[in-house]
Design a protein around this motif. Structure first.
Motif, short mmCIF file in Angstrom:
data_model
loop_
_atom_site.label_atom_id
_atom_site.label_comp_id
_atom_site.label_asym_id
_atom_site.label_seq_id
_atom_site.Cartn_x
_atom_site.Cartn_y
_atom_site.Cartn_z
N PRO A 1 14.45 18.91 2.21
CA PRO A 1 13.12 18.83 2.83
C PRO A 1 12.16 19.80 2.17
O PRO A 1 12.57 20.83 1.61
CB PRO A 1 13.40 19.22 4.28
CG PRO A 1 14.62 20.05 4.22
CD PRO A 1 15.46 19.47 3.12
N VAL A 2 10.88 19.49 2.23
CA VAL A 2 9.87 20.35 1.64
C VAL A 2 9.89 21.73 2.29
O VAL A 2 9.56 22.74 1.66
CB VAL A 2 8.47 19.71 1.74
CG1 VAL A 2 7.38 20.66 1.29
CG2 VAL A 2 8.42 18.44 0.90
N THR A 3 10.32 21.79 3.53
CA THR A 3 10.38 23.07 4.23
C THR A 3 11.34 24.04 3.54
O THR A 3 11.21 25.26 3.68
CB THR A 3 10.80 22.88 5.69
OG1 THR A 3 12.02 22.12 5.73
CG2 THR A 3 9.73 22.15 6.48
N SER A 4 12.32 23.50 2.79
CA SER A 4 13.23 24.37 2.07
C SER A 4 12.66 24.78 0.72
O SER A 4 13.20 25.67 0.06
CB SER A 4 14.59 23.69 1.87
OG SER A 4 14.47 22.59 0.99
N PHE A 5 11.59 24.11 0.29
CA PHE A 5 10.96 24.42 -1.00
C PHE A 5 9.94 25.54 -0.87
O PHE A 5 9.89 26.46 -1.68
CB PHE A 5 10.29 23.17 -1.56
CG PHE A 5 9.44 23.43 -2.78
CD1 PHE A 5 10.03 23.64 -4.02
CD2 PHE A 5 8.05 23.47 -2.69
CE1 PHE A 5 9.26 23.89 -5.14
CE2 PHE A 5 7.28 23.71 -3.81
CZ PHE A 5 7.88 23.93 -5.04
N VAL A 6 9.09 25.47 0.13
CA VAL A 6 7.97 26.41 0.24
C VAL A 6 8.49 27.84 0.43
O VAL A 6 9.61 28.06 0.87
CB VAL A 6 7.04 26.02 1.40
CG1 VAL A 6 6.38 24.67 1.14
CG2 VAL A 6 7.80 25.97 2.73
N PRO B 1 12.59 20.04 -4.74
CA PRO B 1 12.67 20.81 -3.50
C PRO B 1 14.02 21.48 -3.29
O PRO B 1 14.13 22.39 -2.47
CB PRO B 1 12.40 19.76 -2.43
CG PRO B 1 12.82 18.47 -3.04
CD PRO B 1 12.49 18.59 -4.50
N CYS B 2 15.04 21.05 -4.02
CA CYS B 2 16.37 21.65 -3.87
C CYS B 2 16.53 22.90 -4.74
O CYS B 2 17.01 23.93 -4.27
CB CYS B 2 17.45 20.63 -4.20
SG CYS B 2 17.51 19.22 -3.08
N THR B 3 16.12 22.80 -5.99
CA THR B 3 16.26 23.95 -6.89
C THR B 3 15.07 24.89 -6.81
O THR B 3 15.09 25.97 -7.39
CB THR B 3 16.41 23.47 -8.34
OG1 THR B 3 15.23 22.75 -8.73
CG2 THR B 3 17.63 22.57 -8.49
N ARG B 4 14.01 24.47 -6.11
CA ARG B 4 12.79 25.26 -5.92
C ARG B 4 12.16 25.62 -7.27
O ARG B 4 11.80 26.76 -7.53
CB ARG B 4 13.06 26.52 -5.09
CG ARG B 4 13.62 26.22 -3.70
CD ARG B 4 13.67 27.46 -2.83
NE ARG B 4 12.32 27.90 -2.48
CZ ARG B 4 11.91 29.17 -2.52
NH1 ARG B 4 12.75 30.11 -2.93
NH2 ARG B 4 10.68 29.50 -2.16
N GLN B 5 11.98 24.59 -8.08
CA GLN B 5 11.29 24.74 -9.36
C GLN B 5 10.13 23.76 -9.43
O GLN B 5 10.26 22.61 -8.99
CB GLN B 5 12.24 24.51 -10.52
CG GLN B 5 13.38 25.51 -10.58
CD GLN B 5 14.24 25.33 -11.81
OE1 GLN B 5 13.76 25.16 -12.92
NE2 GLN B 5 15.56 25.36 -11.61
#
Length: 268
Positions: free
Chosen positions: A147-152, A239-243
């Motif tokens: 989810p995008v919430t895990s990216f921000v 959104p998983c690796t946050r890149q």
């Protein structure tokens, strides 16, 4: 701080830096991946599979019909064909007379997908068309989406043109007032955010035209930002690796452009 050296000195004769018109290609018809050489494919928890398109093109329109295959390079991949994904339509696309390109469909399966991702490397092959000497390998990163919430959250700027150098710290947040919009807080300057719209399925990012707030006295205008003018440069985030990788065209309206530049962010 902004990249003052490049903003003031990097384009001394600013009109000479305007985007030039593309030359007309008159050589052989050759194949290449024409819309970037890498991408991120995601499959949702609610899906059994998702389909991802890989585009290819010829340097000029073909005069007769041709068959083009997408070939999986297993030796350089971590994904397994037949388990993690399939190439639909027998991995073949028909390029008809007058066409300049087509696309292949990769079906990514949810069952074996992982958030950390797997990679699949592809090449182009045709018995009747030559390959160009560039853009011949496509790398697809496929993963179970987060989810995008895990990216921000908090990020560092690992590659930059706008700033004086990499290493800056920024917060990326969702805009509560606009669906599918992210804000990189204070990126342009204190109180001026970089605004990004994104596709919630593919996580492709679009960059709306925006004023950076930076005024260049010698050209009597503000620097604006818009998407790269190069179709092969597609802004995306995982959104998983946050890149996140952004391709931005910096310009001053009615004056000229500083060209397409890259800004990269990695989650802390």
């Amino acid at each position: 701080m902004k990249n003052i050296f490049y903003l003031l000195l990097g384009c001394l004769f600013f009109f000479a830096c305007k985007d030039s018109e593309a030359d007309i290609y008159e050589g052989d018809t050759m194949l290449n991946f024409n819309k970037g050489v890498s991408g991120n494919g995601f499959v949702l928890n609610s899906q059994t599979y998702s389909d991802y398109k890989i585009s290819y093109g010829s340097l000029k329109a073909v005069q007769t019909n041709h068959s083009v295959k997408l070939v999986f390079d297993a030796s350089n991949s971590t994904a397994v064909q037949g388990t993690d994904f399939e190439i639909l339509n027998n991995a073949t696309d028909d390029l008809s007379a007058g066409e300049t390109g087509g696309e292949f469909t990769i079906r990514i399966y949810k069952a074996p997908a992982v958030q950390s991702g797997k990679t699949a490397v592809f090449k182009l092959q045709s018995s009747s068309l030559m390959n160009a000497g560039f853009d011949q390998t496509y790398t697809l990163n496929m993963s179970l989406t987060c989810p995008v919430t895990s990216f921000v959250g908090n990020f560092t700027n690992t590659a930059t043109w706008w700033n004086s150098g990499p290493g800056g710290s920024y917060e990326i947040v969702e805009n509560p007032a606009v669906p599918n919009q992210l804000l990189i807080k204070d990126f342009w300057d204190f109180g001026i955010d970089l605004v990004l719209n994104y596709n919630p399925t593919t996580f492709v990012v679009s960059i709306p035209d925006q004023n950076t707030g930076y005024f260049v006295t010698q050209y009597n205008g503000y620097i604006w930002a818009k998407p790269s003018t190069d179709a092969a440069q597609v802004s995306t985030f995982n959104p998983c690796t946050r890149q996140m990788t952004l391709y931005i065209n910096y310009y001053i309206p009615s004056v000229g452009s500083y060209g397409n530049q890259t800004e990269k962010f990695v989650g802390l």
